[in-house]
Design an enzyme around this catalytic site. Structure first.
Site, PDB file in Angstrom:
ATOM      1  CG  PHE A 148      -1.955   1.318   1.460  1.00  0.00           C
ATOM      2  CD1 PHE A 148      -2.790   1.378   0.990  1.00  0.00           C
ATOM      3  CD2 PHE A 148      -1.432   2.654   1.726  1.00  0.00           C
ATOM      4  CE1 PHE A 148      -3.910   2.258   0.214  1.00  0.00           C
ATOM      5  CE2 PHE A 148      -2.810   3.397   2.233  1.00  0.00           C
ATOM      6  CZ  PHE A 148      -3.562   3.302   1.277  1.00  0.00           C
ATOM      7  CG  ASP A 233       5.598   4.132   1.776  1.00  0.00           C
ATOM      8  OD1 ASP A 233       5.506   4.186   2.733  1.00  0.00           O
ATOM      9  OD2 ASP A 233       5.002   3.480   1.355  1.00  0.00           O
ATOM     10  CE  LYS A 266      -0.974   5.345   7.669  1.00  0.00           C
ATOM     11  NZ  LYS A 266      -0.580   4.879   6.683  1.00  0.00           N
TER      12      LYS A 266
HETATM   13  C1  LIG Z   1      -0.576   5.566   4.896  1.00  0.00           C
HETATM   14  C2  LIG Z   1      -0.113   4.269   4.419  1.00  0.00           C
HETATM   15  C3  LIG Z   1       0.773   5.317   3.359  1.00  0.00           C
HETATM   16  C4  LIG Z   1       0.050   6.240   2.521  1.00  0.00           C
HETATM   17  O1  LIG Z   1      -0.503   7.204   3.326  1.00  0.00           O
HETATM   18  P1  LIG Z   1      -1.405   8.834   3.482  1.00  0.00           P
HETATM   19  O2  LIG Z   1      -0.903   9.658   4.608  1.00  0.00           O
HETATM   20  O3  LIG Z   1      -3.240   8.632   4.327  1.00  0.00           O
HETATM   21  O4  LIG Z   1      -1.222   9.257   2.355  1.00  0.00           O
HETATM   22  C5  LIG Z   1       1.815   5.438   2.334  1.00  0.00           C
HETATM   23  N1  LIG Z   1       2.548   4.272   2.368  1.00  0.00           N
HETATM   24  C6  LIG Z   1       1.956   3.388   3.338  1.00  0.00           C
HETATM   25  C7  LIG Z   1       2.711   2.292   3.882  1.00  0.00           C
HETATM   26  C8  LIG Z   1       0.942   3.335   4.571  1.00  0.00           C
HETATM   27  O5  LIG Z   1       0.716   3.006   5.137  1.00  0.00           O
END
Ligand SMILES: *Cc1c(COP(=O)(O)O)cnc(C)c1O
Length: 408
Positions: A148, A233, A266
């Protein structure tokens, strides 16, 4: 987010805010489970005054818990000093937070931070950098099944779940997904047309899943040999969540790998919106030239002051060590509970694999009724991502209730 089963008949007050919500807000999030009015430490309260132990923390966002005094102070002081400028200018919080990120990541000279407002934007910037890799002549970006990476069009193209992507076809072209955990498949996919490989050190949304040993190391070697970028990420796994500043700094998770780009969001703002795209070394920093990317709110003084308060409080309160030790203890306690077949993840980002037949959504609904917020992240799996400040005493109340919640 779908309506959880076993929901108790709503009270009049609950019915009123649900009606109001559906009248004035977008349907994309489904029906909200609670309307929350206040938070303190590891707890939140709803409009009826009911208290919940927050074991999700805004999905790994409230790193310091709710309304931590240092975070509140940083935001209020900054808001009453200088709230917003533009990227024609800079301000101390932006420089200080970037400096702190350089420090905790031990970045080499030439590395740089680009601030945005969310995880998806942090990945979007990395996507644009990948388009510039190799002078712009590499059309393919590789991501992993189960990944994701966000919901805007570029980040969405990297996100594996077809149900998220398909309604918005045609998507951004050039992204290939490789099977999870399969080094041979990755080796077959990476070549001189590859601009970048995007990997979450721990996959969050699929249920908190770590890659098999050797995978990250192989990804680093393959990308290096092919002249492609390795993008990690760390939007969910970063900012002390797994007990190191960023998850890849843990030798077991990161296997000593140094990525080209790291994305964060986050937990970084502890509840203020902020994202960061961090380029490691001079060559990666120069992938984007002046004028090739931007955002109005990036580097916002209040968001950066919040981020700095988060990183400094992690240091001042020894939260790296606390997260590691609390996570190890919690994992041990959870593993002993009947109905949980495995505990995945690290630190305070944990996935609970349930015995066949247990319904994660029903369990989360029962937990909510009992005053615990947990997340039915994927079929047969629950996710815990509590505040990093949570205590064993607070967690013990949940551990005591959990067997009853699992089996109804
Ligand atoms: C939550 C998340 C995103 C997206 O972040 P948003 O602030 O919701 O746009 C991208 N990558 C990972 C691994 C995530 O957990």
């Amino acid at each position: 987010m779908s309506e959880a089963p076993n929901q108790q008949a709503p009270t009049d007050q609950a019915q009123t805010w649900r009606d109001d919500f559906s009248r004035v807000l977008s349907p994309v999030f489904g029906s909200p489970q609670l309307d929350l009015v206040r938070g303190e430490g590891s707890y939140v309260w709803d409009a009826a005054g009911k208290k919940y132990l927050d074991l999700l923390a805004g999905i790994a966002v409230n790193a310091l818990g709710h309304c931590h005094p240092a975070w509140v102070k940083a935001i209020t002081e900054q808001a009453s000093t200088l709230g917003h400028i533009s990227n024609f200018f800079t301000s101390p919080p932006q420089i200080n937070l970037a400096t702190k990120l350089h420090e905790v990541l031990d970045l080499p000279a030439g590395s740089a931070v680009f601030f945005s407002n969310s995880g998806t934007e942090a990945n979007e910037a990395a996507f644009k950098m990948a388009r510039r890799a190799g002078g712009g002549g590499r059309p393919i970006i590789i991501a992993v099944e189960g990944a994701f990476h966000g919901r805007t069009m570029g980040a969405l193209a990297l996100t594996a779940k077809a149900a998220y992507r398909d309604p918005f076809a045609p998507g951004v072209p050039g992204v290939v997904h490789v099977p999870y955990g399969d080094v041979d498949a990755l080796a077959a996919a990476v070549n001189d047309t590859t601009a970048a490989v995007f990997i979450e050190p721990i996959q969050g949304e699929v249920g908190v899943r770590q890659h098999p040993a050797g995978y990250l190391r192989a990804a680093r070697e393959l990308t290096q040999d092919a002249g492609a970028l390795l993008v990690l990420d760390e939007v969910q796994s970063g900012v002390a969540r797994t007990g190191t500043w960023f998850a890849h700094q843990d030798p077991e998770i990161g296997e000593g790998v140094v990525p080209d780009i790291i994305t964060s969001a986050k937990g970084l703002g502890g509840g203020m919106p902020i994202g960061a795209t961090i380029t490691v070394g001079d060559a990666n920093t120069k992938l984007l030239e002046a004028g090739q990317h931007g955002t109005t709110f990036g580097g916002n003084p209040i968001a950066c002051a919040a981020g700095l308060a988060v990183l400094e409080t992690i240091e001042n309160e020894n939260l790296l060590e606390h997260t590691r030790e609390t996570g190890a203890w919690l994992t041990e306690q959870l593993t002993a509970i009947d109905g949980i077949t495995a505990v995945t993840g690290m630190g305070l980002l944990l996935g609970l694999e349930l015995t066949e037949g247990l319904d994660e959504k029903a369990i989360a609904a029962r937990a909510r009724d009992a005053g615990f917020i947990i997340n039915p992240v994927a079929p047969g799996r629950l996710r815990l991502a509590p505040p990093l400040t949570i205590t064993r005493t607070e967690l013990a109340t949940f551990l005591e209730a959990l067997p009853g919640l699992l089996h109804g």
